[in-house]
Write an enzyme that holds these catalytic residues in place. Structure first.
Site, mmCIF file in Angstrom:
data_model
loop_
_atom_site.group_PDB
_atom_site.id
_atom_site.type_symbol
_atom_site.label_atom_id
_atom_site.label_comp_id
_atom_site.label_asym_id
_atom_site.label_seq_id
_atom_site.Cartn_x
_atom_site.Cartn_y
_atom_site.Cartn_z
ATOM 1 N N GLU A 135 0.843 -1.186 0.000
ATOM 2 C CA GLU A 135 0.000 0.000 0.000
ATOM 3 C C GLU A 135 0.882 1.241 0.000
ATOM 4 O O GLU A 135 2.087 1.156 0.268
ATOM 5 C CB GLU A 135 -0.902 0.015 1.234
ATOM 6 C CG GLU A 135 -1.855 -1.171 1.298
ATOM 7 C CD GLU A 135 -2.776 -1.154 2.508
ATOM 8 O OE1 GLU A 135 -3.564 -2.083 2.647
ATOM 9 O OE2 GLU A 135 -2.684 -0.187 3.307
ATOM 10 N N PHE A 164 2.082 -0.598 -6.639
ATOM 11 C CA PHE A 164 3.195 -1.426 -7.112
ATOM 12 C C PHE A 164 2.744 -2.868 -7.366
ATOM 13 O O PHE A 164 3.478 -3.818 -7.061
ATOM 14 C CB PHE A 164 4.366 -1.421 -6.118
ATOM 15 C CG PHE A 164 4.844 -0.059 -5.709
ATOM 16 C CD1 PHE A 164 4.916 0.980 -6.634
ATOM 17 C CD2 PHE A 164 5.226 0.194 -4.401
ATOM 18 C CE1 PHE A 164 5.360 2.246 -6.258
ATOM 19 C CE2 PHE A 164 5.673 1.450 -4.021
ATOM 20 C CZ PHE A 164 5.742 2.478 -4.952
ATOM 21 N N THR A 166 2.262 -5.963 -9.464
ATOM 22 C CA THR A 166 2.683 -6.642 -10.685
ATOM 23 C C THR A 166 1.500 -7.356 -11.325
ATOM 24 O O THR A 166 0.696 -7.981 -10.628
ATOM 25 C CB THR A 166 3.793 -7.656 -10.369
ATOM 26 O OG1 THR A 166 4.896 -6.970 -9.766
ATOM 27 C CG2 THR A 166 4.273 -8.365 -11.621
ATOM 28 N N ALA A 186 -0.236 -7.906 13.220
ATOM 29 C CA ALA A 186 -0.372 -9.106 12.388
ATOM 30 C C ALA A 186 -1.751 -9.739 12.493
ATOM 31 O O ALA A 186 -2.181 -10.438 11.572
ATOM 32 C CB ALA A 186 0.701 -10.128 12.789
ATOM 33 N N GLN A 249 9.005 -19.013 -0.860
ATOM 34 C CA GLN A 249 9.063 -19.389 -2.273
ATOM 35 C C GLN A 249 9.177 -18.152 -3.153
ATOM 36 O O GLN A 249 9.917 -18.163 -4.139
ATOM 37 C CB GLN A 249 7.849 -20.217 -2.680
ATOM 38 C CG GLN A 249 7.844 -20.559 -4.177
ATOM 39 C CD GLN A 249 6.917 -21.688 -4.547
ATOM 40 O OE1 GLN A 249 7.015 -22.779 -4.016
ATOM 41 N NE2 GLN A 249 6.005 -21.430 -5.474
ATOM 42 N N GLU A 250 8.436 -17.099 -2.810
ATOM 43 C CA GLU A 250 8.537 -15.865 -3.594
ATOM 44 C C GLU A 250 9.965 -15.347 -3.591
ATOM 45 O O GLU A 250 10.516 -14.957 -4.640
ATOM 46 C CB GLU A 250 7.598 -14.805 -3.022
ATOM 47 C CG GLU A 250 7.700 -13.467 -3.736
ATOM 48 C CD GLU A 250 6.743 -12.413 -3.175
ATOM 49 O OE1 GLU A 250 6.843 -11.246 -3.607
ATOM 50 O OE2 GLU A 250 5.904 -12.758 -2.328
ATOM 51 N N GLY A 372 10.043 -7.821 -0.298
ATOM 52 C CA GLY A 372 10.638 -7.476 0.992
ATOM 53 C C GLY A 372 12.014 -6.898 0.740
ATOM 54 O O GLY A 372 12.865 -7.549 0.108
ATOM 55 N N ASN A 374 15.907 -5.664 0.978
ATOM 56 C CA ASN A 374 17.042 -6.409 1.519
ATOM 57 C C ASN A 374 17.346 -6.020 2.963
ATOM 58 O O ASN A 374 17.918 -6.821 3.720
ATOM 59 C CB ASN A 374 18.264 -6.210 0.630
ATOM 60 C CG ASN A 374 18.195 -7.062 -0.624
ATOM 61 O OD1 ASN A 374 17.226 -7.798 -0.833
ATOM 62 N ND2 ASN A 374 19.216 -6.984 -1.461
#
Length: 387
Positions: A135, A164, A166, A186, A249-250, A372, A374
């Site tokens: 967001e 942003f 994709t 969370a 996995q992403e 995420g 670095n």
């Protein structure tokens, strides 16, 4: 291509992986490379390339055959497709987001009815997918998500904005992270699947990026969108945990992209250093440049070894968020450094878009940022050390 197999054969056999890689390479050379420059000028890939990829078995690699997928639970095939895409510089294709990121949510969290409804189109390319987490005020910090979804009978009423995203322009299905319970942090996040045509679901501008010009990255807006409760993905209020389960996995996929991209740029640069002359000799014969090439060759082999090991661990169900964070930050940071050095070694030619290293320089700069940042990856690793 008539006569070509639909997707990879069962996992575990190197010959099947090699055949799949060749299938992907042939598809890209025929269906993508001749058009990619025009897509970059238009700022969008042709929607038909998704259906072509579906016909060639390049979508839904690990989706069961009953839904039209290849039914291969082997991430090496995902990595091979991404590597071939990178090697031809086709950064406008959003296949990795579709295959590597969205598919696990539908497969692991989807009900039988949801799978029947969405997966056939997912595999054929008739349904393009996206996931909307980021967001304007919540990037890597998913706990700061402000988009809300209020339960109203058999629906959720969704309000908020994402950016942003994709595949945001082409997307027919968007997995949206929204707050369904009061409070912050969370707890209370849920995942809702928003479908093209739902009232109140609007796409904003296609974002003007410095690289990946053909990739349809967009803003999405939700104004009282009534999403059927049947489109809830996973358990209500457990969205943050669902996201955390799928992020390794992403991030592994991003690492695979990064290593292949750096290897490709290095190969172009090595060829340039062998043929480009200065002061009567190839520039690669100068000791400083030889040392630069030696350092990159070594670092790339180390990165490739680690990422390949992470793929093996992921296939065995043993890749955790820390291992994926290490792969993501190291591979993408190495790619950034390698591309910078490759541009420098090309001299003025490295600043010309007609050269692959110039295009890759801007197309890959986002890799240390998305999935995420670095800095967040280092925070994950640091917390695992007890500090």
């Amino acid at each position: 291509m008539p006569g070509q197999p639909k997707g990879p054969a069962p996992a575990g056999h190197d010959e099947e992986l090699a055949a799949f890689r060749e299938l992907a390479r042939t598809f890209l050379v025929r269906e993508v490379v001749p058009h990619h420059a025009a897509w970059e000028e238009a700022g969008l890939v042709d929607r038909e390339v998704w259906r072509a990829a579906g016909r060639h078995g390049l979508l839904g690699l690990d989706v069961p055959e009953e839904y039209g997928g290849a039914g291969v639970a082997d991430f090496r095939f995902h990595a091979a497709l991404s590597e071939e895409i990178v090697r031809v510089g086709a950064y406008g294709l959003g296949f990795a987001l579709h295959n590597d990121v969205v598919a696990p949510y539908l497969l692991r969290l989807g009900t039988a009815e949801q799978k029947r409804r969405w997966l056939p189109g997912f595999c054929s390319g008739d349904l393009v997918t996206a996931i909307a987490m980021t967001e304007p005020e919540a990037g890597s910090d998913l706990q700061a998500i402000r988009t809300t979804a209020r339960r109203d009978g058999d629906h959720y009423v969704l309000n908020g904005a994402k950016t942003f995203i994709t595949n945001g322009v082409h997307a027919d299905l968007v997995i949206v992270a929204a707050r369904t319970e009061a409070g912050s942090g969370a707890r209370g996040l849920s995942l809702l699947v928003v479908e093209r045509g739902m009232a109140g679901f609007e796409r904003g501008r296609k974002l003007d990026k410095i690289g990946m010009r053909a990739q349809d990255t967009a803003e999405l807006f939700f104004d009282d969108v009534r999403v059927p409760a049947a489109n809830l993905l996973g358990r209500p209020g457990r969205g943050f945990l669902h996201l955390a389960d799928n992020l390794p996995q992403e991030r592994l996929g991003i690492a695979a992209y990064a290593v292949a991209g750096a290897e490709t740029a290095f190969a172009h640069t090595l060829a340039h250093c062998r043929t480009r002359t200065a002061f009567g000799q190839p520039i690669g014969s100068f000791q400083h440049i030889r040392f630069e090439l030696a350092e990159m060759a070594t670092e790339l082999e180390i990165a490739r070894t680690y990422v390949d090991r992470c793929v093996e661990r992921h296939n065995a169900g043993r890749l955790d968020e820390v291992g994926a964070a290490k792969a993501k930050w190291w591979a993408t940071d190495l790619q950034r450094r390698v591309l910078d050095r490759c541009v420098q070694l090309h001299g003025g030619y490295g600043f010309m878009r007609e050269y692959p290293v110039a295009r890759a320089y801007v197309d890959t700069r986002v890799h240390p940022i998305y999935g995420g940042t670095n800095e967040i990856m280092k925070e994950i690793i640091g917390r695992s050390l007890g500090v």
